[in-house]
Structures are given as structure tokens and as C-alpha cells.
Write an enzyme that holds these catalytic residues in place. Sequence first.
Site, PDB file in Angstrom:
ATOM      1  N   LYS A 115      43.677  36.741  43.612  1.00  0.00           N
ATOM      2  CA  LYS A 115      43.551  38.012  42.970  1.00  0.00           C
ATOM      3  C   LYS A 115      45.172  38.350  42.543  1.00  0.00           C
ATOM      4  CE  LYS A 115      39.141  40.363  43.237  1.00  0.00           C
ATOM      5  NZ  LYS A 115      38.415  39.788  42.299  1.00  0.00           N
ATOM      6  N   LYS A 203      33.444  29.456  41.802  1.00  0.00           N
ATOM      7  CA  LYS A 203      32.320  30.415  41.694  1.00  0.00           C
ATOM      8  C   LYS A 203      32.092  30.833  40.404  1.00  0.00           C
ATOM      9  CE  LYS A 203      33.831  34.934  42.951  1.00  0.00           C
ATOM     10  NZ  LYS A 203      33.557  36.032  43.570  1.00  0.00           N
ATOM     11  N   LYS A 206      32.238  37.278  36.794  1.00  0.00           N
ATOM     12  CA  LYS A 206      32.170  38.019  35.484  1.00  0.00           C
ATOM     13  C   LYS A 206      33.770  37.995  34.907  1.00  0.00           C
ATOM     14  CE  LYS A 206      31.779  41.629  39.278  1.00  0.00           C
ATOM     15  NZ  LYS A 206      30.984  42.526  39.977  1.00  0.00           N
TER      16      LYS A 206
END
Length: 336
Positions: A115, A203, A206
Site C-alpha cells: 500500500k 487478488k 475494490k
Amino acid sequence: MQTILTGIRSNSVLTLGNYLGAMLPMVRLANKHSKDYNINIFVPDLHSIISDVDGDLRENIIRTIKYYLAAGLEINENVHIYRQSYVPAHSELCWILNCVATMGETSRMIQYKEKSKGQESCNVGIFDYPILMAADILLYDATYVPIGEDQFQHIELTRNLAMRFNNRFGEIFTVPAKTADQIKFMGVNEGIRIRDLLNPEKKMSKSTKAENSKIMLDDEPAKAAKKIMSATTDSLAKVKFDMFNQPGISNLLQIKSLISGTPLQDVISEWVGETRYGTLKQAVADGVAQTLTEFQAKMAEISDEQVYELLEKGEKYANEVANAKLLEVQKAFHLR
Ligand code: TYM
């Protein structure tokens, strides 16, 4: 009574990955065990604000709780639903655990690395995320924490913090079960990771921009079916469950198993060797469309009032349990 605990952030409408990987297994587990376990289901809203939120966070939270109910969660007196920020002990314990955790172990977290990659000024919340998660778990002495595979490292960190704390101060925290035991308890062969439909090495997330890479729970069923039909597969022309060499096909088999509630092994046996990928895609697409149709109809029946009533009860319970545990911790540090 032991505790099973989990949470899903509500930054936007959820993906089929969150639903099949985390929510549905949790609901099945909860329904199976809610007579003899505490079932804590909370919305980690403080974890949400480490990144952008689509729409209004408060509305998203209410929608997330409706998702659990639409997924079939049965409510009884052992099932507790609450919002993280309505239980201030989470933030307080997070601070205290910050003083137990080391920079080294926290910097090793893969989610943090991913991230923060390429971000010039990554916020401290992204770094501290797993410590707040540890607080979420340890406040309630949770043994089982059903989550997707991407979160296992955070559970290991939580276990290490709990053991370190207990070594220093005595048995204050329940150490959550090891990853292998968590997986066994969840009743899956390995952690579940639903893949991105276009890039099945990753994966389903969203935050991925490409619309066709993910299925959202509010997608029109026909549109979702089309996304499955256009999913990336491979050129081997033989169905086999092999996440490494055939991640696209394996992902479809995984989805098929989860939506139908059929063990993965049975789905694999049914499809192994099939040479026409289109047939498998069609079966998965039909199943996904039907799942979404039924799910969306159930969502429409659940009122906001129903959710607020659950939250009121759940937050009263959560504050009692969490404050009692926090006091023990504060006493250990001579803060009280
Ligand atoms: P979040 O909202 O990022 O993810 C929620 C859950 O969904 C799972 N998940 C997936 N599973 C399978 N396939 C996918 N493609 C996929 N994408 C997401 C995640 O593994 C997760 O289980 N950190 C947690 C929230 C949290 C929490 C906690 C959970 C905060 N505190 C305490 C348990 C206990 C998370 O990842 O949220």
C-alpha cells in the site's frame, strides 16, 4: 465461551472477493457455532480512513451490516455487531500496543509494503494498521479470526504481540489460534483468495480501476455474468486446479465452489479434464448471476432501523467487554 471475531472495511460497495472470501465463510461459521461461541462482527471504520472512501462512510457501514444479514447471518444473543469507532478502547489499546510492537516487525508487513509502494508520503495509519487490528482482536480474547489469505500475516503479528505482552505481564490476552488452525476451523483447504478476473495472479480488489477485473455486489447480474465470460484464462485447454500455472481457471472453480456451497474438491472432480473453457465459464456466470439476484433481493428487504437496533445492543456489549480488558492492560502498565 470462546470468541470468533472478524471485520470488513466499508470503503465502498464490496467485491465478490470480499463476499466469497470473507463474508460468506464467516456467516456460515457463525451460524454453525453461535450457540457455543461469541460471534463478534464489527466494521473497522477507523481502518477505512487510511485511504479514500467512496460515498458516505456512515451509509457504507450500514450497507455492510445489511450484507451480513442478506448473506444469511442468523442473530441470537451471542452475535454482537458493532462499529470500531464507537468503542474507543480499540484506539487506546492500539496506542499501548504501539509501545510493544517494533518498527522491524511492523515494517515487514506485506500489506504495508504494497500500500505504501510508490507513495511519496504514505500516512502513518497505513503503517499502524496491523497494530489497530491486533487491538481489535485482543480486546475480546478472540481465538478464531476468519479472514482471507492476505490477512494471515497480521494474525501472526497479533499472536506475537499477545505472547510478548503475556510474557512480560502475565496471562492477560488470549493468543489467537495459529494460521493453520484458523484455516482448519474455517473448514477450507487453504486461505481463500478470489482473483482479479483480468489479471488472475492478483487478488480481486475494490481499488483496481478496470471494471471487468472485479464483480461488485451491486452489479447488475447480467453484467456480472458478462465479466465472468470475459475472464482471462490460459491456452492449455484443459481444466485443472492449479493456482500457479492456471490461476484464471482455478479462480473460476473456486468461485463455483463458494457460490454453490459445494466443497472445492467436488467441483474440481466434476470439471477436471474439460477442454471447453466456455462451458465452465457459462456455468460460473449463471451461478454468479443467480447469487447476485437473490442477494440483491434480500438486501432490499432489510431496513436501516433493523441495523441501528443491532448496533445499539452490540455497542453496549462491546464497550463493556473491551473496557474491562483495557483496564487490565492499563493496570499492567501502571497507568491505573
Ligand atoms: P478488508 O476490508 O480489506 O478485507 C475484508 C476481508 O476480505 C478479504 N478479502 C478477500 N478474500 C478473498 N479474496 C479476495 N479477493 C479478497 N479481498 C479481500 C480479506 O482477507 C478480509 O478478510 N484488515 C481487515 C479488516 C480488519 C479485521 C480486523 C479483520 C480490521 N480489524 C480484526 C479481522 C479482525 C481487512 O482486510 O479488511
